[in-house]
Design an enzyme around this catalytic site. Structure first.
Site, PDB file in Angstrom:
ATOM      1  N   GLU A   1       0.794  -1.243   0.000  1.00  0.00           N
ATOM      2  CA  GLU A   1       0.000   0.000   0.000  1.00  0.00           C
ATOM      3  C   GLU A   1       0.822   1.285   0.000  1.00  0.00           C
ATOM      4  O   GLU A   1       0.544   2.207   0.768  1.00  0.00           O
ATOM      5  CB  GLU A   1      -0.958   0.012   1.208  1.00  0.00           C
TER       6      GLU A   1
ATOM      7  N   ASP B   1      -1.319  -4.042  -3.088  1.00  0.00           N
ATOM      8  CA  ASP B   1      -2.113  -2.841  -2.792  1.00  0.00           C
ATOM      9  C   ASP B   1      -3.595  -3.148  -2.976  1.00  0.00           C
ATOM     10  O   ASP B   1      -3.951  -4.200  -3.514  1.00  0.00           O
ATOM     11  CB  ASP B   1      -1.667  -1.670  -3.689  1.00  0.00           C
TER      12      ASP B   1
ATOM     13  N   GLU C   1      -6.071 -10.753  -0.946  1.00  0.00           N
ATOM     14  CA  GLU C   1      -6.836 -10.516   0.289  1.00  0.00           C
ATOM     15  C   GLU C   1      -8.337 -10.478   0.010  1.00  0.00           C
ATOM     16  O   GLU C   1      -9.067  -9.630   0.523  1.00  0.00           O
ATOM     17  CB  GLU C   1      -6.394  -9.193   0.945  1.00  0.00           C
TER      18      GLU C   1
HETATM   19  C1  XIL Z   1      -5.665  -6.013   8.734  1.00  0.00           C
HETATM   20  C2  XIL Z   1      -5.912  -7.164   9.701  1.00  0.00           C
HETATM   21  O1  XIL Z   1      -6.805  -8.057   9.125  1.00  0.00           O
HETATM   22  C3  XIL Z   1      -6.434  -6.632  11.007  1.00  0.00           C
HETATM   23  O2  XIL Z   1      -6.537  -7.675  11.945  1.00  0.00           O
HETATM   24  C4  XIL Z   1      -5.516  -5.537  11.538  1.00  0.00           C
HETATM   25  O3  XIL Z   1      -6.079  -4.981  12.690  1.00  0.00           O
HETATM   26  C5  XIL Z   1      -5.291  -4.466  10.499  1.00  0.00           C
HETATM   27  O4  XIL Z   1      -4.809  -5.044   9.305  1.00  0.00           O
HETATM   28  N1  XIL Z   1      -4.920  -4.599   3.926  1.00  0.00           N
HETATM   29  C6  XIL Z   1      -3.808  -5.306   4.336  1.00  0.00           C
HETATM   30  C7  XIL Z   1      -3.882  -6.124   5.568  1.00  0.00           C
HETATM   31  O5  XIL Z   1      -2.813  -5.353   3.621  1.00  0.00           O
HETATM   32  O6  XIL Z   1      -2.658  -6.192   6.226  1.00  0.00           O
HETATM   33  C8  XIL Z   1      -4.941  -5.612   6.501  1.00  0.00           C
HETATM   34  O7  XIL Z   1      -5.048  -6.512   7.585  1.00  0.00           O
HETATM   35  C9  XIL Z   1      -6.253  -5.446   5.783  1.00  0.00           C
HETATM   36  C10 XIL Z   1      -6.134  -4.460   4.672  1.00  0.00           C
END
Ligand code: XIL
Length: 359
Positions: A160, A207, A270
């Site tokens: 990101e 990202d 994700e």
């Molecule tokens: C999130 C986790 O799922 C949470 O438990 C934490 O509190 C914050 O981070 N994008 C990402 C991940 O790349 O690392 C994030 O994960 C969600 C959004």
């Protein structure tokens, strides 16, 4: 001829008779092969996981073992968890996850060396010139990447770095401590350090929002072009794909297609499909919403399979396992049901959408 073969026939008869004396077990009907995400997918299907749940929740663990052949640590490889003080690394919780992956012969994906969030206090308070900052970040990548060499096979090197307008996060809200202290070319140097830390690891830029932010998508693709030109090592693009029921399909296809056109590996890293991005408190998860979610999962998976050439398919990872452990609930404090498994880790319509998309 006849006489010579006689004793043989006699012997065979004896054997056959002997066999009849023993009661042979009835042949069992062949076990039906169970269909799972990993059995249907031509690529790795992963999930982002938490070690405490893995230890304590048997349904969670069972679904993970059976359905997924890829693992991402949801939080435990982030800097605050793995590197809590300047000279302290805490491998314990990440190790538990990595060991689960190794024991189950699942591919372990590392998330993430460098992010503007999950910054440990000691980094927030760090005082030093740009060389000191560079040393800090380089040490972190070399140490963590080196420790997991041969166990973690791919890494989100930088997570990101861009804002939705395509510029690098820098100052202000959502800014990056790395960009501020290391200058605009820090992303490239992170990839160089990552290659040095583990020359065999597959290195990703990761990202979110490429499906809805054309400027961010372009910034990412331009960065890849620039890296190739300068021989900066990069192997893949991670599309987080935190989407919702209304995310336009054209945007999803466009992000996947243009990422694939770079020739790099593409990881949907994700995936979740939010039902309630607006945070309604009265919303219920109706059959109609379940059906729309099934179609969205189907679309994402099918499009990925169709638009990404086989050699570039790193796989699809869902962010968490079932609705019960979705980050959307805890992070945004709202009702939601974004995953293929429900609160009891049973299959939802979204699961079947995923399976159909694989076919
Ligand atoms: C999130 C986790 O799922 C949470 O438990 C934490 O509190 C914050 O981070 N994008 C990402 C991940 O790349 O690392 C994030 O994960 C969600 C959004």
């Amino acid at each position: 001829m006849l006489t010579r073969s006689m004793p043989l026939i006699f012997l065979v008869n004896l054997l056959v008779m002997g066999c009849h004396l023993v009661e042979l077990p009835k042949p069992k009907p062949p076990k039906p092969i169970e269909i799972t995400l990993q059995s249907e997918a031509p690529f790795t299907v992963g999930a982002a996981i938490d070690p405490t749940r893995l230890r304590n929740d048997t349904a969670y663990r069972r679904v993970l073992s059976k359905e997924f052949d890829g693992i991402t640590a949801e939080n435990m490889l982030k800097m605050n968890n793995v590197h809590p003080a300047q000279n302290t690394y805490d491998w314990s919780r990440a190790d538990y996850i990595v060991q689960f992956a190794l024991d189950g012969k699942k591919r372990m994906h590392g998330h993430t060396f460098v992010w503007h969030q999950a910054i440990p206090g000691w980094v927030n308070n760090f005082v030093g010139d740009s060389a000191a900052w560079e040393g800090l970040l380089k040490d972190h990548i070399l140490k963590v990447g080196g420790y997991y060499q041969g166990k973690v096979s791919s890494w989100d090197v930088v997570n990101e770095a861009f804002q939705s307008n395509g510029s690098l996060r820098n100052t202000g809200e959502g800014g990056s401590i790395w960009r501020r202290n290391l200058g605009p070319d820090y992303v490239a140097r992170c990839f160089q350090y990552a290659r040095q830390a583990d020359p065999k690891a597959v290195l990703f830029y990761n990202d979110f929002g490429q499906e809805t932010s054309p400027a961010k998508l372009k910034a990412m693709l331009d960065m890849v072009t620039d890296f190739k030109k300068r021989n900066i090592p990069i192997d893949g693009i991670g599309l987080q794909m935190h989407i919702n029921l209304n995310t336009p399909n054209e945007g999803i296809a466009n992000a996947i297609r243009s990422s694939a056109q770079t020739g790099l590996k593409v990881h949907i890293s994700e995936l979740d499909v939010a039902i309630n991005p607006g945070g309604s408190t009265s919303i219920e998860f109706t059959d109609e919403l379940k059906e729309r979610q099934r179609q969205k999962f189907f679309y994402v998976v099918k499009t990925y399979k169709e638009l990404v050439p086989k050699a570039q398919q790193h796989g699809i990872t869902t962010w968490n396992v079932g609705d019960a452990d979705s980050w959307l609930r805890s992070y945004y404090k709202r009702k939601d049901w974004p995953l293929p498994f429900d609160d009891a880790y049973q299959k939802k319509p979204a699961y079947y959408g995923f399976i159909e998309g694989l076919r």
